[in-house]
Write a protein that holds these residues in place. Structure first.
Motif, PDB file in Angstrom:
ATOM      1  N   LYS A 165     -42.754 -72.329  -2.957  1.00  0.00           N
ATOM      2  CA  LYS A 165     -42.693 -72.526  -4.411  1.00  0.00           C
ATOM      3  C   LYS A 165     -43.462 -73.759  -4.853  1.00  0.00           C
ATOM      4  O   LYS A 165     -43.930 -73.839  -5.995  1.00  0.00           O
ATOM      5  CB  LYS A 165     -41.236 -72.617  -4.852  1.00  0.00           C
ATOM      6  CG  LYS A 165     -40.446 -71.329  -4.604  1.00  0.00           C
ATOM      7  CD  LYS A 165     -38.987 -71.485  -5.005  1.00  0.00           C
ATOM      8  CE  LYS A 165     -38.230 -70.191  -4.760  1.00  0.00           C
ATOM      9  NZ  LYS A 165     -36.786 -70.315  -5.111  1.00  0.00           N
ATOM     10  N   THR A 166     -43.591 -74.750  -3.967  1.00  0.00           N
ATOM     11  CA  THR A 166     -44.292 -75.996  -4.341  1.00  0.00           C
ATOM     12  C   THR A 166     -45.696 -76.070  -3.729  1.00  0.00           C
ATOM     13  O   THR A 166     -46.317 -77.142  -3.756  1.00  0.00           O
ATOM     14  CB  THR A 166     -43.479 -77.209  -3.882  1.00  0.00           C
ATOM     15  OG1 THR A 166     -43.320 -77.162  -2.446  1.00  0.00           O
ATOM     16  CG2 THR A 166     -42.115 -77.227  -4.557  1.00  0.00           C
ATOM     17  N   ALA A 167     -46.185 -74.962  -3.195  1.00  0.00           N
ATOM     18  CA  ALA A 167     -47.500 -74.956  -2.542  1.00  0.00           C
ATOM     19  C   ALA A 167     -48.606 -75.266  -3.544  1.00  0.00           C
ATOM     20  O   ALA A 167     -48.477 -75.000  -4.756  1.00  0.00           O
ATOM     21  CB  ALA A 167     -47.747 -73.592  -1.904  1.00  0.00           C
ATOM     22  N   PRO A 168     -49.717 -75.839  -3.081  1.00  0.00           N
ATOM     23  CA  PRO A 168     -50.857 -76.094  -3.977  1.00  0.00           C
ATOM     24  C   PRO A 168     -51.333 -74.800  -4.636  1.00  0.00           C
ATOM     25  O   PRO A 168     -51.187 -73.714  -4.076  1.00  0.00           O
ATOM     26  CB  PRO A 168     -51.928 -76.641  -3.019  1.00  0.00           C
ATOM     27  CG  PRO A 168     -51.187 -77.146  -1.833  1.00  0.00           C
ATOM     28  CD  PRO A 168     -49.983 -76.269  -1.702  1.00  0.00           C
ATOM     29  N   ARG A 169     -51.885 -74.916  -5.831  1.00  0.00           N
ATOM     30  CA  ARG A 169     -52.385 -73.749  -6.557  1.00  0.00           C
ATOM     31  C   ARG A 169     -53.818 -73.453  -6.139  1.00  0.00           C
ATOM     32  O   ARG A 169     -54.655 -74.355  -6.053  1.00  0.00           O
ATOM     33  CB  ARG A 169     -52.348 -73.972  -8.061  1.00  0.00           C
ATOM     34  CG  ARG A 169     -50.971 -74.229  -8.638  1.00  0.00           C
ATOM     35  CD  ARG A 169     -50.996 -74.175 -10.149  1.00  0.00           C
ATOM     36  NE  ARG A 169     -52.168 -74.845 -10.721  1.00  0.00           N
ATOM     37  CZ  ARG A 169     -52.537 -74.729 -12.011  1.00  0.00           C
ATOM     38  NH1 ARG A 169     -51.831 -73.976 -12.824  1.00  0.00           N
ATOM     39  NH2 ARG A 169     -53.591 -75.373 -12.465  1.00  0.00           N
ATOM     40  N   VAL A 178     -50.983 -64.606 -14.971  1.00  0.00           N
ATOM     41  CA  VAL A 178     -51.654 -65.255 -13.846  1.00  0.00           C
ATOM     42  C   VAL A 178     -50.590 -65.758 -12.876  1.00  0.00           C
ATOM     43  O   VAL A 178     -49.667 -66.478 -13.273  1.00  0.00           O
ATOM     44  CB  VAL A 178     -52.551 -66.420 -14.304  1.00  0.00           C
ATOM     45  CG1 VAL A 178     -53.165 -67.109 -13.098  1.00  0.00           C
ATOM     46  CG2 VAL A 178     -53.633 -65.923 -15.253  1.00  0.00           C
ATOM     47  N   ASP A 179     -50.687 -65.351 -11.620  1.00  0.00           N
ATOM     48  CA  ASP A 179     -49.782 -65.810 -10.564  1.00  0.00           C
ATOM     49  C   ASP A 179     -50.623 -66.526  -9.518  1.00  0.00           C
ATOM     50  O   ASP A 179     -51.365 -65.896  -8.756  1.00  0.00           O
ATOM     51  CB  ASP A 179     -49.044 -64.625  -9.941  1.00  0.00           C
ATOM     52  CG  ASP A 179     -48.076 -65.037  -8.841  1.00  0.00           C
ATOM     53  OD1 ASP A 179     -48.070 -66.221  -8.471  1.00  0.00           O
ATOM     54  OD2 ASP A 179     -47.345 -64.158  -8.337  1.00  0.00           O
ATOM     55  N   TYR A 180     -50.516 -67.851  -9.468  1.00  0.00           N
ATOM     56  CA  TYR A 180     -51.384 -68.644  -8.594  1.00  0.00           C
ATOM     57  C   TYR A 180     -51.044 -68.473  -7.119  1.00  0.00           C
ATOM     58  O   TYR A 180     -51.798 -68.927  -6.257  1.00  0.00           O
ATOM     59  CB  TYR A 180     -51.319 -70.119  -8.996  1.00  0.00           C
ATOM     60  CG  TYR A 180     -51.895 -70.385 -10.364  1.00  0.00           C
ATOM     61  CD1 TYR A 180     -53.266 -70.294 -10.579  1.00  0.00           C
ATOM     62  CD2 TYR A 180     -51.064 -70.681 -11.448  1.00  0.00           C
ATOM     63  CE1 TYR A 180     -53.803 -70.516 -11.842  1.00  0.00           C
ATOM     64  CE2 TYR A 180     -51.592 -70.908 -12.707  1.00  0.00           C
ATOM     65  CZ  TYR A 180     -52.965 -70.814 -12.906  1.00  0.00           C
ATOM     66  OH  TYR A 180     -53.491 -71.023 -14.155  1.00  0.00           O
ATOM     67  N   ASN A 181     -49.907 -67.833  -6.806  1.00  0.00           N
ATOM     68  CA  ASN A 181     -49.553 -67.576  -5.410  1.00  0.00           C
ATOM     69  C   ASN A 181     -49.958 -66.172  -4.959  1.00  0.00           C
ATOM     70  O   ASN A 181     -49.732 -65.813  -3.808  1.00  0.00           O
ATOM     71  CB  ASN A 181     -48.047 -67.748  -5.198  1.00  0.00           C
ATOM     72  CG  ASN A 181     -47.656 -69.205  -5.044  1.00  0.00           C
ATOM     73  OD1 ASN A 181     -48.527 -70.067  -4.935  1.00  0.00           O
ATOM     74  ND2 ASN A 181     -46.378 -69.490  -5.043  1.00  0.00           N
TER      75      ASN A 181
END
Length: 420
Positions: free
Chosen positions: A218-222, A251-254
């Motif tokens: 959840k806190t991973a870089p985008r 937009v889903d950055y993961n």
């Protein structure tokens, strides 16, 4: 008793009409977008999927049906459609076609050894499109437009389109370095697959079904923060055109998708329908720059998507959308004697040769049972043949909806039904 293999299904007549309806509509939409059908073999060289799909993917590591033939060659039942289509593009030198991109679609069974779940089978059917030969945001938008048009054409409303940019190869490499730095200190908290992925394809950790709720995911870089200027401009153009066409998206950055060959635009379509199930994805796809070169092909790019017919049917069911049944047969012939049964067989041959759908009773049942059979077959018209009808070469043609009858000669019955 021998039963259907685990993870497969028989599609019986009471269900197959739904498949026929869907397949016909998919062909029509593909034609509207000027995509032409391609049919590739059901099995390919195993090396094709190892190279194209990626050795670190679950498909290659866990799900492929692979076997040796009598020539000791390793072959694999097709687990997905993009790699075979790209192989065909390269082998048949389609890069020299006058029109680029080459726009292709397929509708074919795929095979993956995975745990059986609702709407997921080990043999399943995919409809997919591939536009190969041009890198242009407008092609990306065309593919997304086609995808949304398909699902809306069936009346589905509870849809959510999710997109992201994975960037070009340079951007991906920088992003993977950032992910390694982010996950490495606590990688032992992740599943065994992710502990392998950290060294082979760190982006796949974001796509893991086991660790999706881990705080580091959840806190991973985008990904967006690691896109170079060219990749950002490409993605912004795609989004602007989607806005212009009033195609809603998030937009889903993961979002990274599960295959190694994706670059730039990646997307998934999900169902928001209540009761659809825990796995909401209906369809996925994206752009693949570099895949053709990886397979010893020309420096060409492509984009595509694949959707599961089985999951489309589940989405229709979740939204209470019924697929219309076929109108039934045109004529049912009831018979009273053996001579009439023989004459009916001859008449059926003439009717069918004139493209009139017709049937008769083959069990020598009583007239009442035959009329019930005509109802079950949803016959539009019926005739009854007995001694009088054979002598006069005439019969009463009955409209089963209105109950009206008209006496006609056998030849006029054929002509009348043909006109109707």
């Amino acid at each position: 008793m021998i039963q259907v293999p685990r993870g497969t299904q028989d599609i019986l007549p009471e269900e197959s009409y739904k498949w026929q309806y869907i397949e016909k509509k998919l062909h029509e939409i593909a034609k509207n977008y000027n995509y032409e059908e391609i049919r590739t073999p059901m099995f390919e060289s195993t090396d094709l999927f190892v190279r194209a799909v990626g050795g670190s993917t679950d498909i290659v590591n866990k799900e492929m049906y692979t076997f040796k033939d009598k020539g000791d060659r390793s072959l694999t039942l097709r687990p997905e459609g993009t790699a075979p289509v790209v192989r065909s593009y390269i082998e048949n030198k389609m890069q020299h076609n006058v029109e680029q991109p080459v726009k292709l679609f397929y509708l074919a069974p795929m095979f993956r050894y995975e745990r059986k779940q609702k709407g997921r089978y080990r043999q399943f059917v995919q409809f997919g499109v591939e536009a190969i030969g041009v890198e242009d945001p407008l092609i990306d938008v065309e593919v997304l437009s086609m995808l949304m048009n398909i699902y809306r054409s069936f009346g589905l409303k509870n849809l959510k389109l999710v997109i992201n940019s994975i960037g070009d190869i340079e951007s991906r490499n920088e992003y993977n370095k950032a992910l390694v730095e982010h996950f490495s200190p606590r990688i032992d908290e992740f599943c065994n697959d992710c502990q392998t992925r950290i060294n082979t394809n760190p982006m796949r950790i974001l796509d893991c079904k086991v660790d999706r709720d881990h705080e580091l995911v959840k806190t991973a870089p985008r990904m967006y923060d690691y896109l170079n200027d060219e990749s950002k401009a490409y993605f912004e153009t795609v989004k602007a055109k989607l806005d212009e066409l009033n195609i809603n998206y998030e937009v889903d950055y993961n979002l990274v998708r599960g295959l190694d060959y994706y670059t730039h635009t990646a997307f998934e379509l999900m169902s928001d329908a209540e009761g659809f199930g825990a796995i909401t994805t209906l369809c996925g796809g994206g752009r693949y720059n570099g895949l053709l070169e990886m397979m010893d092909g020309p420096d060409k790019t492509g984009i595509g998507f694949a959707l599961s017919i089985e999951r489309l049917l589940l989405a229709l069911e979740a939204e209470g959308i019924e697929i219309p049944k076929d109108k039934g047969i045109d004529l049912y012939i009831c018979t009273m004697t053996d001579e009439a049964r023989n004459a009916a067989g001859t008449l059926l041959h003439k009717l069918r040769s004139r493209n009139i759908s017709a049937d008769m009773d083959y069990e020598n049942r009583k007239l009442k049972a035959q009329m019930k059979d005509a109802d079950r077959k949803n016959a539009q018209y019926t005739i009854v043949l007995g001694e009088d009808e054979l002598d006069s070469r005439q019969a009463d043609l009955k409209n089963m909806e209105t109950g009206e009858t008209v006496k006609l000669s056998f030849d006029d019955i054929i002509n009348t039904l043909e006109e109707l």
